[in-house]
Design a protein around this motif. Structure first.
Motif, PDB file in Angstrom:
ATOM      1  N   LEU A   1       0.821  -1.301  -0.021  1.00 50.20           N
ATOM      2  CA  LEU A   1      -0.137  -0.003  -0.096  1.00 50.20           C
ATOM      3  C   LEU A   1       0.843   1.287   0.038  1.00 50.20           C
ATOM      4  O   LEU A   1       0.386   2.243   0.013  1.00 50.20           O
ATOM      5  CB  LEU A   1      -0.950   0.042   1.210  1.00 50.20           C
ATOM      6  CG  LEU A   1      -1.907  -1.100   1.355  1.00 50.20           C
ATOM      7  CD1 LEU A   1      -2.660  -0.970   2.507  1.00 50.20           C
ATOM      8  CD2 LEU A   1      -2.767  -1.423  -0.193  1.00 50.20           C
ATOM      9  N   ASN A   2       2.314   1.149  -0.053  1.00 49.48           N
ATOM     10  CA  ASN A   2       3.007   2.290  -0.137  1.00 49.48           C
ATOM     11  C   ASN A   2       2.882   3.065   1.014  1.00 49.48           C
ATOM     12  O   ASN A   2       2.622   4.608   0.741  1.00 49.48           O
ATOM     13  CB  ASN A   2       2.817   2.737  -1.555  1.00 49.48           C
ATOM     14  CG  ASN A   2       4.046   3.841  -1.751  1.00 49.48           C
ATOM     15  OD1 ASN A   2       5.276   3.557  -1.527  1.00 49.48           O
ATOM     16  ND2 ASN A   2       3.684   4.803  -2.546  1.00 49.48           N
ATOM     17  N   LEU A   3       2.940   2.739   2.386  1.00 49.72           N
ATOM     18  CA  LEU A   3       2.739   3.543   3.391  1.00 49.72           C
ATOM     19  C   LEU A   3       3.888   4.215   4.004  1.00 49.72           C
ATOM     20  O   LEU A   3       4.969   3.485   3.888  1.00 49.72           O
ATOM     21  CB  LEU A   3       1.766   2.958   4.560  1.00 49.72           C
ATOM     22  CG  LEU A   3       0.328   2.495   4.007  1.00 49.72           C
ATOM     23  CD1 LEU A   3      -0.317   1.460   4.992  1.00 49.72           C
ATOM     24  CD2 LEU A   3      -0.568   3.364   3.504  1.00 49.72           C
ATOM     25  N   GLN A   4       3.568   5.151   4.785  1.00 51.15           N
ATOM     26  CA  GLN A   4       4.683   5.766   5.555  1.00 51.15           C
ATOM     27  C   GLN A   4       4.893   4.420   6.873  1.00 51.15           C
ATOM     28  O   GLN A   4       3.901   4.580   7.355  1.00 51.15           O
ATOM     29  CB  GLN A   4       4.563   7.019   6.018  1.00 51.15           C
ATOM     30  CG  GLN A   4       4.759   8.070   5.067  1.00 51.15           C
ATOM     31  CD  GLN A   4       4.514   9.549   5.500  1.00 51.15           C
ATOM     32  OE1 GLN A   4       4.098   9.746   6.653  1.00 51.15           O
ATOM     33  NE2 GLN A   4       4.754  10.592   4.877  1.00 51.15           N
ATOM     34  N   PRO A   5       6.195   4.172   7.189  1.00 50.13           N
ATOM     35  CA  PRO A   5       6.164   3.318   8.462  1.00 50.13           C
ATOM     36  C   PRO A   5       5.618   3.867   9.669  1.00 50.13           C
ATOM     37  O   PRO A   5       5.116   3.200  10.483  1.00 50.13           O
ATOM     38  CB  PRO A   5       7.668   2.881   8.398  1.00 50.13           C
ATOM     39  CG  PRO A   5       8.314   3.099   6.903  1.00 50.13           C
ATOM     40  CD  PRO A   5       7.144   4.336   6.467  1.00 50.13           C
ATOM     41  N   THR A   6       5.965   5.210   9.934  1.00 51.37           N
ATOM     42  CA  THR A   6       5.699   5.833  11.032  1.00 51.37           C
ATOM     43  C   THR A   6       4.850   7.227  10.822  1.00 51.37           C
ATOM     44  O   THR A   6       5.443   8.219  10.725  1.00 51.37           O
ATOM     45  CB  THR A   6       6.619   6.277  11.804  1.00 51.37           C
ATOM     46  OG1 THR A   6       7.722   6.796  11.105  1.00 51.37           O
ATOM     47  CG2 THR A   6       7.425   4.908  12.342  1.00 51.37           C
ATOM     48  N   PRO A   7       3.406   7.012  10.411  1.00 49.52           N
ATOM     49  CA  PRO A   7       2.608   7.900  10.093  1.00 49.52           C
ATOM     50  C   PRO A   7       2.589   9.037  11.392  1.00 49.52           C
ATOM     51  O   PRO A   7       2.797   8.831  12.363  1.00 49.52           O
ATOM     52  CB  PRO A   7       1.340   7.412   9.580  1.00 49.52           C
ATOM     53  CG  PRO A   7       1.447   6.234  10.550  1.00 49.52           C
ATOM     54  CD  PRO A   7       2.599   5.659  10.568  1.00 49.52           C
ATOM     55  N   LEU A   8       2.553  10.480  10.865  1.00 53.27           N
ATOM     56  CA  LEU A   8       2.350  11.340  11.909  1.00 53.27           C
ATOM     57  C   LEU A   8       1.484  11.089  12.884  1.00 53.27           C
ATOM     58  O   LEU A   8       1.419  11.392  14.226  1.00 53.27           O
ATOM     59  CB  LEU A   8       2.232  12.975  11.277  1.00 53.27           C
ATOM     60  CG  LEU A   8       2.324  13.858  12.127  1.00 53.27           C
ATOM     61  CD1 LEU A   8       3.417  14.224  12.571  1.00 53.27           C
ATOM     62  CD2 LEU A   8       1.837  15.224  11.241  1.00 53.27           C
ATOM     63  N   LYS A   9       0.008  10.619  12.624  1.00 51.01           N
ATOM     64  CA  LYS A   9      -0.982  10.607  13.726  1.00 51.01           C
ATOM     65  C   LYS A   9      -1.119   9.215  14.245  1.00 51.01           C
ATOM     66  O   LYS A   9      -2.182   8.658  14.774  1.00 51.01           O
ATOM     67  CB  LYS A   9      -2.315  10.719  12.939  1.00 51.01           C
ATOM     68  CG  LYS A   9      -2.224  12.188  12.017  1.00 51.01           C
ATOM     69  CD  LYS A   9      -3.696  12.400  11.167  1.00 51.01           C
ATOM     70  CE  LYS A   9      -3.567  13.650  10.268  1.00 51.01           C
ATOM     71  NZ  LYS A   9      -2.820  13.274   9.265  1.00 51.01           N
ATOM     72  N   ARG A  10       0.064   8.230  13.745  1.00 51.80           N
ATOM     73  CA  ARG A  10       0.080   7.012  14.388  1.00 51.80           C
ATOM     74  C   ARG A  10      -0.755   5.963  14.045  1.00 51.80           C
ATOM     75  O   ARG A  10      -1.000   5.049  14.224  1.00 51.80           O
ATOM     76  CB  ARG A  10      -0.119   7.081  15.936  1.00 51.80           C
ATOM     77  CG  ARG A  10       0.924   7.637  16.695  1.00 51.80           C
ATOM     78  CD  ARG A  10       1.003   7.360  18.162  1.00 51.80           C
ATOM     79  NE  ARG A  10       2.110   8.161  18.961  1.00 51.80           N
ATOM     80  CZ  ARG A  10       1.912   9.264  19.478  1.00 51.80           C
ATOM     81  NH1 ARG A  10       0.882   9.940  19.235  1.00 51.80           N
ATOM     82  NH2 ARG A  10       2.956   9.861  20.040  1.00 51.80           N
ATOM     83  N   VAL A  11      -1.720   6.680  12.909  1.00 52.46           N
ATOM     84  CA  VAL A  11      -2.857   5.824  11.971  1.00 52.46           C
ATOM     85  C   VAL A  11      -2.802   6.176  10.680  1.00 52.46           C
ATOM     86  O   VAL A  11      -2.197   7.236  10.440  1.00 52.46           O
ATOM     87  CB  VAL A  11      -4.272   5.658  12.771  1.00 52.46           C
ATOM     88  CG1 VAL A  11      -4.363   5.221  14.228  1.00 52.46           C
ATOM     89  CG2 VAL A  11      -4.592   7.225  12.675  1.00 52.46           C
TER      90      VAL A  11
END
Length: 428
Positions: free
Chosen positions: A279-289
């Protein structure tokens, strides 16, 4: 003379007794009516509730069956139920006299009648009123609300999603219009399911201070007056908030957002890493979700030069409700003769995609059986083209999926046209 007078007095007393008993009967009858009316409303409300639910369920099943036979769906609305209830009471009494005017017999009787005359208004839904909601892609907020209701996210993806970020899911056309999805789509669903089983993945609506825009403000610019103004402008939900320890501030608002949470430890597991990779996601997103958003071209219109940077959101392309009906049509068990004669589409292309891992297998998730006779143990059943189609009342997996379709119908289709109907009016 005295005997005749005595006899008449006895007759008069008898009539008085009959009259008083009759009056007492009517009073008791009317006093009983004061509690009969509310009970009648209560009983009628429940029965009408059951009837409306049964009709909607049968209509949904009928439209799924229709799609297997290349038939267009049709919906009608029970817009109002008005029932007129009436009551009547009567009293009668009499006495019989002998030859000399002597009363020989007396009687008293009473009656109470009531009637219920319902008028049901059923309106076919046509044109844009129904085609608009049927063909519009469902909202990402809907999938989060369904998760809030207790439905598993892997199950919801299989039912509602046609694509995730750059991964294509199955396109649920009927017959030869069915298009298999990418194998990675099935991988995501399977990985999501395993994390859910371990309690390491949750989906629903989350609340946080979301940056209203990418505009940043310096620390010295955020005064008390600015914070108060932000709170006032945001209806009590807005703040200036920093995400870098106070270096810069964003204007944020706080609302419920559809999102997915993965346990920090699970993000480094094989399933967690595979979901993040596909899904090409950031491993540690700013909002934790990871928030949900509709799939779109990120920047510009040049499809060959779309940035491939990791994103802090799960981009989804959800199905329309029409497409959900198409997909579920592959779970219909039709009489073999109907398929042999070409009256219904064949499942060959769908079955091939399932074997290749490019479509979700519905064979153990949604089963609608057919029978020449009315089924005895049916959760919901409908007759079409001379056969009975039904979901077995003992098949809890199929019942749960059908309940999900029922909930989706109420969230995506039923609200259109205005009003929450049907309206039940019961004058008593």
């Amino acid at each position: 003379m005295r005997d005749r007078f005595s006899e008449r007095r006895t007759a008069t007393n008898l009539l008085r007794v009959c009259t008083r008993l009759g009056t007492l009967f009517v009073v008791l009858l009317l006093s009983g009516c004061s509690t009969f009316g509310p009970q009648l409303v209560l009983n009628s409300h429940i029965e009408y509730n059951k009837a409306v639910e049964q009709v909607i369920q049968e209509e949904l099943l009928l439209n799924i069956v229709r799609r297997r036979y290349y038939e267009a769906p049709q919906f009608v609305t029970v817009s109002s139920i008005s029932t007129s209830m009436s009551t009547s009471a009567g009293i009668s009494g009499g006495a019989a006299f002998g030859n000399k005017g002597t009363p020989t017999t007396g009687n008293i009787g009473g009656s109470f009648n009531w009637s219920d005359s319902p008028t049901v208004t059923i309106t076919p839904r046509q044109g844009t009123e129904i085609l608009g909601p049927l063909t519009t892609r469902m909202s990402v907020l809907t999938i989060a609300k369904m998760a809030n209701a207790g439905y598993r996210f892997d199950f919801l993806l299989a039912l509602m999603a046609e694509g995730l970020t750059d991964v294509r899911g199955p396109e649920a056309g009927v017959g030869t219009d069915f298009r298999p999805g990418d194998k990675e789509f099935i991988e995501v669903i399977q990985s999501v399911g395993r994390l859910i089983d371990k309690g390491q993945l949750k989906v629903g609506t989350f609340q946080w201070n979301d940056p209203y825009s990418e505009i940043t403000h310096k620390r010295e610019d955020i005064t008390v007056d600015n914070q108060i103004t932000a709170i006032a402008l945001g209806g009590g939900r807005a703040r200036f908030r920093s995400y870098d320890g106070g270096e810069t501030y964003y204007f944020t608002d706080k609302y419920d957002y559809p999102a997915m949470w993965i346990d920090p430890e699970a993000r480094t597991s094989s399933d967690g890493k595979r979901i993040i990779e596909i899904l090409n996601l950031q491993p540690t997103p700013l909002k934790r979700v990871w928030s949900f958003s509709a799939n779109r071209v990120v920047e510009g219109t040049d499809f060959e030069n779309v940035p491939d940077d990791p994103r802090p959101e799960v981009r989804m392309q959800l199905r329309s409700f029409y497409s959900v009906l198409n997909l579920l049509a592959y779970g219909i068990d039709i009489p073999p003769k109907d398929e042999e004669e070409g009256r219904a589409f064949t499942k060959a292309q769908y079955d091939k995609a399932v074997r290749e891992g490019r479509a979700v297998d519905l064979s153990d998730k949604f089963v609608v059986q057919s029978s020449s006779e009315r089924p005895a143990d049916a959760f919901v059943a409908v007759k079409h083209r001379g056969s009975w189609f039904y979901v077995d009342d003992r098949d809890h997996v199929s019942k749960r999926l059908f309940n999900a379709v029922y909930d989706l119908f109420n969230m995506e289709i039923a609200p259109s046209g205005g009003g929450g109907g049907p309206i039940l009016t019961v004058p008593v």
